[in-house]
Design a protein around this motif. Structure first.
Motif, PDB file in Angstrom:
ATOM      1  N   ARG A 173      -2.187  28.137  19.593  1.00  0.00           N
ATOM      2  CA  ARG A 173      -3.430  27.397  19.796  1.00  0.00           C
ATOM      3  C   ARG A 173      -4.590  28.260  20.262  1.00  0.00           C
ATOM      4  O   ARG A 173      -5.562  27.743  20.794  1.00  0.00           O
ATOM      5  CB  ARG A 173      -3.237  26.265  20.827  1.00  0.00           C
ATOM      6  CG  ARG A 173      -2.099  25.299  20.555  1.00  0.00           C
ATOM      7  CD  ARG A 173      -2.194  24.608  19.239  1.00  0.00           C
ATOM      8  NE  ARG A 173      -3.329  23.723  19.084  1.00  0.00           N
ATOM      9  CZ  ARG A 173      -3.445  22.865  18.087  1.00  0.00           C
ATOM     10  NH1 ARG A 173      -2.489  22.748  17.198  1.00  0.00           N
ATOM     11  NH2 ARG A 173      -4.511  22.128  17.988  1.00  0.00           N
ATOM     12  N   GLU A 174      -4.506  29.579  20.140  1.00  0.00           N
ATOM     13  CA  GLU A 174      -5.657  30.343  20.628  1.00  0.00           C
ATOM     14  C   GLU A 174      -6.925  29.948  19.882  1.00  0.00           C
ATOM     15  O   GLU A 174      -6.880  29.601  18.704  1.00  0.00           O
ATOM     16  CB  GLU A 174      -5.428  31.852  20.552  1.00  0.00           C
ATOM     17  CG  GLU A 174      -5.058  32.374  19.207  1.00  0.00           C
ATOM     18  CD  GLU A 174      -3.640  32.910  19.203  1.00  0.00           C
ATOM     19  OE1 GLU A 174      -2.723  32.107  19.490  1.00  0.00           O
ATOM     20  OE2 GLU A 174      -3.481  34.111  18.943  1.00  0.00           O
ATOM     21  N   SER A 175      -8.044  30.000  20.619  1.00  0.00           N
ATOM     22  CA  SER A 175      -9.256  29.467  20.017  1.00  0.00           C
ATOM     23  C   SER A 175      -9.978  30.525  19.191  1.00  0.00           C
ATOM     24  O   SER A 175     -10.666  30.205  18.233  1.00  0.00           O
ATOM     25  CB  SER A 175     -10.178  28.916  21.092  1.00  0.00           C
ATOM     26  OG  SER A 175     -10.351  29.876  22.100  1.00  0.00           O
ATOM     27  N   SER A 293     -12.225  32.994  27.313  1.00  0.00           N
ATOM     28  CA  SER A 293     -12.331  31.809  26.457  1.00  0.00           C
ATOM     29  C   SER A 293     -10.979  31.116  26.324  1.00  0.00           C
ATOM     30  O   SER A 293     -10.919  29.899  26.168  1.00  0.00           O
ATOM     31  CB  SER A 293     -12.949  32.158  25.107  1.00  0.00           C
ATOM     32  OG  SER A 293     -12.013  32.795  24.298  1.00  0.00           O
ATOM     33  N   GLU A 294      -9.883  31.883  26.390  1.00  0.00           N
ATOM     34  CA  GLU A 294      -8.575  31.225  26.343  1.00  0.00           C
ATOM     35  C   GLU A 294      -8.297  30.470  27.645  1.00  0.00           C
ATOM     36  O   GLU A 294      -7.669  29.419  27.649  1.00  0.00           O
ATOM     37  CB  GLU A 294      -7.439  32.225  26.100  1.00  0.00           C
ATOM     38  CG  GLU A 294      -7.459  32.926  24.760  1.00  0.00           C
ATOM     39  CD  GLU A 294      -7.481  31.990  23.565  1.00  0.00           C
ATOM     40  OE1 GLU A 294      -7.018  30.843  23.682  1.00  0.00           O
ATOM     41  OE2 GLU A 294      -7.992  32.414  22.515  1.00  0.00           O
ATOM     42  N   SER A 295      -8.770  31.023  28.761  1.00  0.00           N
ATOM     43  CA  SER A 295      -8.409  30.425  30.050  1.00  0.00           C
ATOM     44  C   SER A 295      -9.154  29.112  30.297  1.00  0.00           C
ATOM     45  O   SER A 295      -8.736  28.309  31.110  1.00  0.00           O
ATOM     46  CB  SER A 295      -8.690  31.402  31.189  1.00  0.00           C
ATOM     47  OG  SER A 295     -10.077  31.528  31.349  1.00  0.00           O
ATOM     48  N   LYS A 296     -10.249  28.900  29.570  1.00  0.00           N
ATOM     49  CA  LYS A 296     -10.920  27.607  29.699  1.00  0.00           C
ATOM     50  C   LYS A 296     -10.066  26.502  29.106  1.00  0.00           C
ATOM     51  O   LYS A 296     -10.222  25.339  29.445  1.00  0.00           O
ATOM     52  CB  LYS A 296     -12.272  27.654  28.983  1.00  0.00           C
ATOM     53  CG  LYS A 296     -13.326  28.329  29.830  1.00  0.00           C
ATOM     54  CD  LYS A 296     -14.690  28.191  29.197  1.00  0.00           C
ATOM     55  CE  LYS A 296     -14.804  29.084  27.988  1.00  0.00           C
ATOM     56  NZ  LYS A 296     -16.175  29.228  27.494  1.00  0.00           N
ATOM     57  N   ASN A 297      -9.189  26.916  28.202  1.00  0.00           N
ATOM     58  CA  ASN A 297      -8.217  25.971  27.672  1.00  0.00           C
ATOM     59  C   ASN A 297      -8.857  24.748  27.028  1.00  0.00           C
ATOM     60  O   ASN A 297      -8.380  23.631  27.184  1.00  0.00           O
ATOM     61  CB  ASN A 297      -7.296  25.513  28.804  1.00  0.00           C
ATOM     62  CG  ASN A 297      -5.864  25.628  28.349  1.00  0.00           C
ATOM     63  OD1 ASN A 297      -5.618  25.605  27.138  1.00  0.00           O
ATOM     64  ND2 ASN A 297      -4.952  25.754  29.280  1.00  0.00           N
ATOM     65  N   ARG A 298      -9.922  24.971  26.352  1.00  0.00           N
ATOM     66  CA  ARG A 298     -10.575  23.850  25.688  1.00  0.00           C
ATOM     67  C   ARG A 298      -9.813  23.474  24.428  1.00  0.00           C
ATOM     68  O   ARG A 298      -9.108  24.299  23.864  1.00  0.00           O
ATOM     69  CB  ARG A 298     -11.995  24.248  25.279  1.00  0.00           C
ATOM     70  CG  ARG A 298     -12.889  24.423  26.457  1.00  0.00           C
ATOM     71  CD  ARG A 298     -14.308  24.539  25.997  1.00  0.00           C
ATOM     72  NE  ARG A 298     -15.175  24.719  27.147  1.00  0.00           N
ATOM     73  CZ  ARG A 298     -16.402  25.182  27.062  1.00  0.00           C
ATOM     74  NH1 ARG A 298     -16.901  25.523  25.907  1.00  0.00           N
ATOM     75  NH2 ARG A 298     -17.131  25.295  28.139  1.00  0.00           N
ATOM     76  N   PRO A 299      -9.978  22.231  23.980  1.00  0.00           N
ATOM     77  CA  PRO A 299      -9.401  21.873  22.686  1.00  0.00           C
ATOM     78  C   PRO A 299     -10.014  22.770  21.610  1.00  0.00           C
ATOM     79  O   PRO A 299     -11.157  23.228  21.774  1.00  0.00           O
ATOM     80  CB  PRO A 299      -9.848  20.426  22.484  1.00  0.00           C
ATOM     81  CG  PRO A 299     -10.298  19.941  23.801  1.00  0.00           C
ATOM     82  CD  PRO A 299     -10.722  21.116  24.594  1.00  0.00           C
ATOM     83  N   ASP A 300      -9.270  23.028  20.559  1.00  0.00           N
ATOM     84  CA  ASP A 300      -9.765  23.954  19.545  1.00  0.00           C
ATOM     85  C   ASP A 300     -10.880  23.358  18.710  1.00  0.00           C
ATOM     86  O   ASP A 300     -11.709  24.067  18.157  1.00  0.00           O
ATOM     87  CB  ASP A 300      -8.617  24.373  18.632  1.00  0.00           C
ATOM     88  CG  ASP A 300      -7.606  25.190  19.404  1.00  0.00           C
ATOM     89  OD1 ASP A 300      -7.973  26.280  19.837  1.00  0.00           O
ATOM     90  OD2 ASP A 300      -6.483  24.710  19.601  1.00  0.00           O
TER      91      ASP A 300
END
Ligand code: UDP
Ligand code: MG
Length: 312
Positions: A173-175, A293-300
Motif C-alpha cells: 500500500r505504499e503511496s 509521506s508513508e508515515s502519514k498513513n493516508r489512504p492511497d
C-alpha cells in the motif's frame, strides 16, 4: 467459468475510449469461454471521460468503472483497479491503444498453462523522442545495477496478472508507488511475450519530463538504498583526501613557513565539498520525504463513485 478483468486506467481519454471499447468488445465476443469484466478507472479526468463511461455501462453490463476523486496518477489508478477487480486474472492495458488488445488471447493462453504474470515486452517503442528513449535507457541501466531485483527494460504495465499477484500487489500500500518494480518484487511464475508498441491513437501523452523524473526517483529510492551508500562512500573518501591534504599543508608550514598561497585550491576544495554535502543531503532528503509521506498513513486514493453509486 473463469472471469477475466481488463483494467483500463483513463486520464482524459474521451477520444480514445470510443476507439478501444469496440476492440475490447471484439476480443470478448471471440472468447466466449470466459466471463469478462471491463474495469475502467477514471483518474480524475477533466474531459468527457466519465460521461462516456456512464454511457458504456448503460449499454453493456460487462462494464464497471471506478471514478477517483481527483487525478492520482496512473500508478495509484492501477491500485484502485486492483482493489475493485473481480476477475480470476487481470489484464492491465492503456486506453490509448498503444498496447494491442490482440495480444490478450496469447496472454490468456500462457495463463492457462500455469503462468501467474504474463508480461509483454516491446520490441520497438513507437514514435518517442530521442531524448526520452535515451533517458529511459539510462534510468533502467541505473536501476538494474542499484537494486537486487530485475526491473525489466522495455516492459510496461501491459500484462496479465493472476489473482494471486493482484492480491499480493493489493497488500503493498505504499503511496509513492513504482508498480514496475513491484511486479518483480512479488515474484511468482513469469512469462515474457513480445510485441510492437504503436503510437498513441488520439490525444497526447499525459506524462511530461517532470513526472517521468519523479517516477524515476521513486523507482530508485523504493527499490534500493544504493544512493545513500554512494553518498556515504563518497563522503568518506573526500574527507580522507581532505585530511591527507591538511597534513601536507601542516608539514609545509612547519618547514617553509606560510606565505599567502593556496587561495584557489582552498576555494576549489570548499566548493567541491559543499557540492558533495548538498548532494548527500538531497539523497537523504529523498528517503526522509518517503518516510514522511508513508508515515502519514493516508489512504492511497478516494473514490468518487463506483458505477452509479456515490462512495464517500
Ligand atoms: N493515465 C492515468 N493517470 C494519469 C496519467 C495517465 O490513468 O495521471 C493513464 C492514461 O489514460 C493511459 C495510461 O495511463 O491509459 C498511459 O498513459 P500515457 O499514454 O499518457 O502514457 P505513455 O503511453 O506515454 O507512457
Ligand atoms: Mg500512451
Amino acid at each position: 467459468m473463469k472471469k477475466i478483468t481488463i483494467l483500463i486506467p483513463c486520464y482524459n481519454e474521451e477520444q480514445n475510449l470510443p476507439l478501444i471499447y469496440p476492440e475490447l468488445v471484439k476480443l470478448m465476443d471471440s472468447n466466449q469461454a470466459y466471463e469478462w469484466e471491463l474495469l475502467f478507472v477514471n483518474d480524475g479526468s477533466h474531459d468527457g471521460t466519465l460521461e462516456l463511461l456512464h454511457q458504456l455501462r448503460e449499454k453493456d453490463g460487462r462494464v464497471n468503472f471506478v471514478s477517483l476523486s481527483r487525478n492520482f496518477g496512473k500508478e495509484v489508478a492501477m491500485l484502485a483497479g486492483f482493489d475493485y477487480a473481480k476477475g480470476d486474472c487481470l489484464v492491465i492495458i492503456d486506453a490509448d491503444l498503444q498496447d494491442p488488445p490482440s495480444l490478450i488471447p496469447e496472454m490468456i493462453h500462457w495463463w492457462e498453462q500455469g503462468y501467474d504474470d504474463v508480461y509483454a515486452r516491446r520490441k520497438s517503442r513507437g514514435k518517442e523522442s530521442w531524448l526520452r528513449k535515451q533517458l529511459s535507457m539510462m534510468f533502467y541501466r541505473l536501476l538494474q545495477q542499484s537494486s537486487r531485483f530485475d526491473v525489466l527494460q522495455n516492459v510496461g504495465d501491459f500484462r496479465l496478472l493472476d489473482r494471486r499477484c493482484v492480491n499480493a500487489l493489493k497488500r503493498m500500500r505504499e503511496s509513492e508507488r513504482y508498480t514496475k518494480g513491484m511486479y518483480s518484487w512479488i515474484g511468482f511464475k513469469k512469462k515474457e511475450i513480445e510485441f510492437d508498441r504503436g503510437d498513441r491513437q488520439a490525444g497526447k501523452s499525459s506524462w511530461n519530463y517532470r513526472q517521468l523524473f519523479s517516477l524515476a526517483i521513486d523507482g530508485i529510492t523504493s527499490f534500493s538504498s544504493l544512493p545513500l551508500r554512494i553518498s556515504t562512500i563518497a563522503g568518506f573518501f573526500i574527507s580522507m583526501m581532505a585530511f591527507i591534504y591538511m597534513m601536507v599543508v601542516f608539514v609545509k608550514k612547519l618547514i617553509w613557513g606560510n606565505p599567502v598561497q593556496g587561495y584557489p585550491s582552498l576555494l576549489v576544495i570548499i566548493l567541491f565539498l559543499g557540492g558533495i554535502q548538498l548532494l548527500s543531503l538531497g539523497i537523504i532528503g529523498e528517503y526522509i520525504g518517503r518516510i514522511y509521506s508513508e508515515s502519514k498513513n493516508r489512504p492511497d486514493y478516494f473514490v468518487d463513485e463506483y458505477n452509479e453509486e456515490k462512495v464517500i
